[in-house]
Enzyme design. Structure first.
Site, PDB file in Angstrom:
ATOM      1  N   GLY A   1     -18.853  26.719  18.526  1.00  0.00           N
ATOM      2  CA  GLY A   1     -17.417  26.912  18.340  1.00  0.00           C
ATOM      3  C   GLY A   1     -16.967  26.654  16.910  1.00  0.00           C
ATOM      4  N   ILE A   2     -17.222  25.450  16.405  1.00  0.00           N
ATOM      5  CA  ILE A   2     -16.724  25.085  15.072  1.00  0.00           C
ATOM      6  C   ILE A   2     -17.539  25.772  13.976  1.00  0.00           C
ATOM      7  CG2 ILE A   2     -16.401  23.142  13.482  1.00  0.00           C
ATOM      8  CD1 ILE A   2     -15.819  21.400  16.040  1.00  0.00           C
TER       9      ILE A   2
ATOM     10  N   ASP B   1     -28.697  28.699  13.767  1.00  0.00           N
ATOM     11  CA  ASP B   1     -28.499  27.940  15.000  1.00  0.00           C
ATOM     12  C   ASP B   1     -29.872  27.944  15.669  1.00  0.00           C
ATOM     13  OD1 ASP B   1     -27.497  27.062  17.707  1.00  0.00           O
ATOM     14  OD2 ASP B   1     -25.572  27.329  16.735  1.00  0.00           O
TER      15      ASP B   1
ATOM     16  N   LYS C   1     -22.601   9.674  16.000  1.00  0.00           N
ATOM     17  CA  LYS C   1     -21.506  10.097  15.135  1.00  0.00           C
ATOM     18  C   LYS C   1     -21.113   8.994  14.155  1.00  0.00           C
ATOM     19  CE  LYS C   1     -21.411  14.253  16.347  1.00  0.00           C
ATOM     20  NZ  LYS C   1     -21.609  15.339  15.371  1.00  0.00           N
TER      21      LYS C   1
ATOM     22  N   VAL D   1     -12.064  18.861  20.847  1.00  0.00           N
ATOM     23  CA  VAL D   1     -11.867  20.232  20.381  1.00  0.00           C
ATOM     24  C   VAL D   1     -12.287  21.180  21.497  1.00  0.00           C
ATOM     25  CG1 VAL D   1     -12.324  21.849  18.501  1.00  0.00           C
ATOM     26  CG2 VAL D   1     -12.660  19.391  18.115  1.00  0.00           C
TER      27      VAL D   1
ATOM     28  N   TYR E   1     -24.131   9.532  21.998  1.00  0.00           N
ATOM     29  CA  TYR E   1     -23.343  10.435  21.143  1.00  0.00           C
ATOM     30  C   TYR E   1     -22.459   9.630  20.186  1.00  0.00           C
ATOM     31  CZ  TYR E   1     -20.175  14.212  19.765  1.00  0.00           C
ATOM     32  OH  TYR E   1     -19.438  15.132  19.033  1.00  0.00           O
TER      33      TYR E   1
ATOM     34  N   ASP F   1     -36.216  19.533  13.054  1.00  0.00           N
ATOM     35  CA  ASP F   1     -37.552  19.796  12.514  1.00  0.00           C
ATOM     36  C   ASP F   1     -37.481  19.748  10.984  1.00  0.00           C
ATOM     37  OD1 ASP F   1     -39.860  20.984  11.526  1.00  0.00           O
ATOM     38  OD2 ASP F   1     -39.980  22.458  13.154  1.00  0.00           O
TER      39      ASP F   1
HETATM   40  N1  LIG Z   1     -15.978  19.880  20.536  1.00  0.00           N
HETATM   41  C1  LIG Z   1     -15.539  18.630  20.315  1.00  0.00           C
HETATM   42  O1  LIG Z   1     -14.692  18.073  21.064  1.00  0.00           O
HETATM   43  C2  LIG Z   1     -16.056  17.857  19.136  1.00  0.00           C
HETATM   44  C3  LIG Z   1     -15.398  16.667  18.772  1.00  0.00           C
HETATM   45  C4  LIG Z   1     -15.866  15.931  17.704  1.00  0.00           C
HETATM   46  C5  LIG Z   1     -16.962  16.387  17.009  1.00  0.00           C
HETATM   47  N2  LIG Z   1     -17.588  17.550  17.368  1.00  0.00           N
HETATM   48  C6  LIG Z   1     -18.739  17.968  16.593  1.00  0.00           C
HETATM   49  O2  LIG Z   1     -18.483  19.238  16.032  1.00  0.00           O
HETATM   50  C7  LIG Z   1     -19.736  19.879  15.754  1.00  0.00           C
HETATM   51  C8  LIG Z   1     -19.706  21.286  16.312  1.00  0.00           C
HETATM   52  O3  LIG Z   1     -19.589  21.193  17.724  1.00  0.00           O
HETATM   53  P1  LIG Z   1     -18.876  22.313  18.617  1.00  0.00           P
HETATM   54  O4  LIG Z   1     -17.746  21.665  19.287  1.00  0.00           O
HETATM   55  O5  LIG Z   1     -18.694  23.545  17.829  1.00  0.00           O
HETATM   56  O6  LIG Z   1     -20.000  22.491  19.724  1.00  0.00           O
HETATM   57  P2  LIG Z   1     -20.892  23.745  20.137  1.00  0.00           P
HETATM   58  O7  LIG Z   1     -21.745  23.264  21.254  1.00  0.00           O
HETATM   59  O8  LIG Z   1     -20.034  24.927  20.344  1.00  0.00           O
HETATM   60  O9  LIG Z   1     -21.769  23.998  18.834  1.00  0.00           O
HETATM   61  C9  LIG Z   1     -22.889  23.217  18.493  1.00  0.00           C
HETATM   62  C10 LIG Z   1     -23.981  24.158  18.050  1.00  0.00           C
HETATM   63  O10 LIG Z   1     -25.115  23.383  17.644  1.00  0.00           O
HETATM   64  C11 LIG Z   1     -26.264  24.086  18.040  1.00  0.00           C
HETATM   65  N3  LIG Z   1     -27.411  23.187  18.128  1.00  0.00           N
HETATM   66  C12 LIG Z   1     -27.675  22.262  19.084  1.00  0.00           C
HETATM   67  N4  LIG Z   1     -28.842  21.668  18.828  1.00  0.00           N
HETATM   68  C13 LIG Z   1     -29.332  22.220  17.684  1.00  0.00           C
HETATM   69  C14 LIG Z   1     -30.494  22.015  16.911  1.00  0.00           C
HETATM   70  N5  LIG Z   1     -31.428  21.120  17.277  1.00  0.00           N
HETATM   71  N6  LIG Z   1     -30.672  22.749  15.773  1.00  0.00           N
HETATM   72  C15 LIG Z   1     -29.744  23.652  15.423  1.00  0.00           C
HETATM   73  N7  LIG Z   1     -28.617  23.912  16.101  1.00  0.00           N
HETATM   74  C16 LIG Z   1     -28.418  23.184  17.228  1.00  0.00           C
HETATM   75  C17 LIG Z   1     -25.903  24.649  19.415  1.00  0.00           C
HETATM   76  O11 LIG Z   1     -26.774  25.711  19.767  1.00  0.00           O
HETATM   77  C18 LIG Z   1     -24.458  25.074  19.197  1.00  0.00           C
HETATM   78  O12 LIG Z   1     -24.350  26.431  18.818  1.00  0.00           O
HETATM   79  C19 LIG Z   1     -20.796  18.972  16.345  1.00  0.00           C
HETATM   80  O13 LIG Z   1     -21.303  18.116  15.352  1.00  0.00           O
HETATM   81  C20 LIG Z   1     -20.021  18.150  17.357  1.00  0.00           C
HETATM   82  O14 LIG Z   1     -20.660  16.932  17.651  1.00  0.00           O
HETATM   83  C21 LIG Z   1     -17.152  18.291  18.415  1.00  0.00           C
END
Ligand SMILES: NC(=O)c1ccc[n+]([C@@H]2O[C@H](COP(=O)([O-])OP(=O)(O)OC[C@H]3O[C@@H](n4cnc5c(N)ncnc54)[C@H](O)[C@@H]3O)[C@@H](O)[C@H]2O)c1
Length: 236
Positions: A19-20, A39, A153, A181, A149, A62
């Site tokens: 998403g982000i 990704d 963070k 989010v 988690y 990795d």
């Molecule tokens: N969504 C929320 O509420 C929220 C809140 C605070 C922080 N975040 C952080 O924002 C960031 C983006 O999260 P998001 O909400 O877009 O989630 P999301 O799940 O949509 O995106 C995360 C992406 O990371 C990829 N991913 C997972 N493991 C991986 C790996 N080993 N190597 C490479 N890619 C990998 C996934 O395939 C996914 O596309 C993350 O760091 C998340 O922890 C999210």
């Protein structure tokens, strides 16, 4: 060049299928950047404007693959790391230990691998920036977050502080610390957003925009910051 423009910049983005991350790729491209997106599977680059972008598969846990990816990019100006996992399971759950191990590999070793590989390359060029994604979970333990988690963070916030003095004087590293989010990560989990001051969760764009700002020339004196983006849920 306008301070908010990313014209001519080459920006590497991980987690760009999420998403982000996908929003960050789209917004950075709208501001003129060329994007190298990764990704676990090569991301689709939905809505990314212009030409010259590339997409590939990368597991950020990795270290060798991270090194190979960044050295294959040639010169890049910024790295935005959005890759993470967020299981909502407490440690009473069966299989939690293995899950925690993988989470630490992705959410903590991942950013470490990326910063470790990107820092010397950016410093050698004498310019550049890194933006990571922390969380309200790293500030207050989260809204619904699980212990592994939240720990991971908080670790990102600490990594930003540690690395910022080493990135200086020519380069910077910062993070955002979002509240909940609306992305694939949180879909299916129930958040009672009616009790939030903003009465809703953030959108992916509302986190991605500030992330892109942090790697723009407009943010050139911001270094070591963890920017809360939580709609007044918490003040740090
Ligand atoms: N969504 C929320 O509420 C929220 C809140 C605070 C922080 N975040 C952080 O924002 C960031 C983006 O999260 P998001 O909400 O877009 O989630 P999301 O799940 O949509 O995106 C995360 C992406 O990371 C990829 N991913 C997972 N493991 C991986 C790996 N080993 N190597 C490479 N890619 C990998 C996934 O395939 C996914 O596309 C993350 O760091 C998340 O922890 C999210």
């Amino acid at each position: 060049m306008h301070a908010f423009s990313l014209d001519g910049q080459h920006i590497a983005i991980t987690g760009a299928g999420g998403g982000i991350g996908s929003a960050a790729a789209r917004i950075a491209s709208e501001l003129g950047a060329r994007i190298s997106a990764t990704d676990l599977r090569a991301p689709a680059l939905d809505g990314v404007q212009g030409a010259g972008h590339q997409a590939s598969a990368l597991d950020v846990a990795d270290q060798n693959a991270v090194e190979e990816w960044l050295s294959g990019l040639g010169d890049f100006d910024a790295l935005i790391d959005c890759a993470a996992i967020c299981p909502f399971t407490d440690w009473d759950n069966q299989g939690w230990n293995q899950e925690a191990e993988r989470l630490f590999q992705v959410n903590m070793l991942g950013p470490m691998n990326l910063v470790r590989a990107a820092m010397p390359r950016l410093k050698a060029r004498g310019k550049g920036s890194i933006a990571l994604v922390g969380s309200i979970a790293g500030r207050i333990g989260g809204v619904r977050a699980a212990p592994h988690y939240a720990m991971s963070k908080g670790g990102i916030h600490a990594l930003v502080r540690w690395a910022s003095t080493r990135m200086a004087p020519s380069c910077t590293i910062n993070a955002v610390a979002p509240g909940p989010v609306d992305t694939p990560m949180t879909r299916g989990e129930s958040y009672d957003a009616s009790g939030f001051p903003m009465q809703r969760m953030a959108t992916a764009d509302e986190i991605a925009g500030p992330l892109v700002f942090l790697v723009s020339p407009a943010a050139s004196y911001i270094n070591g910051a963890v920017l809360d983006i939580n709609g007044a849920l918490h003040f740090s």
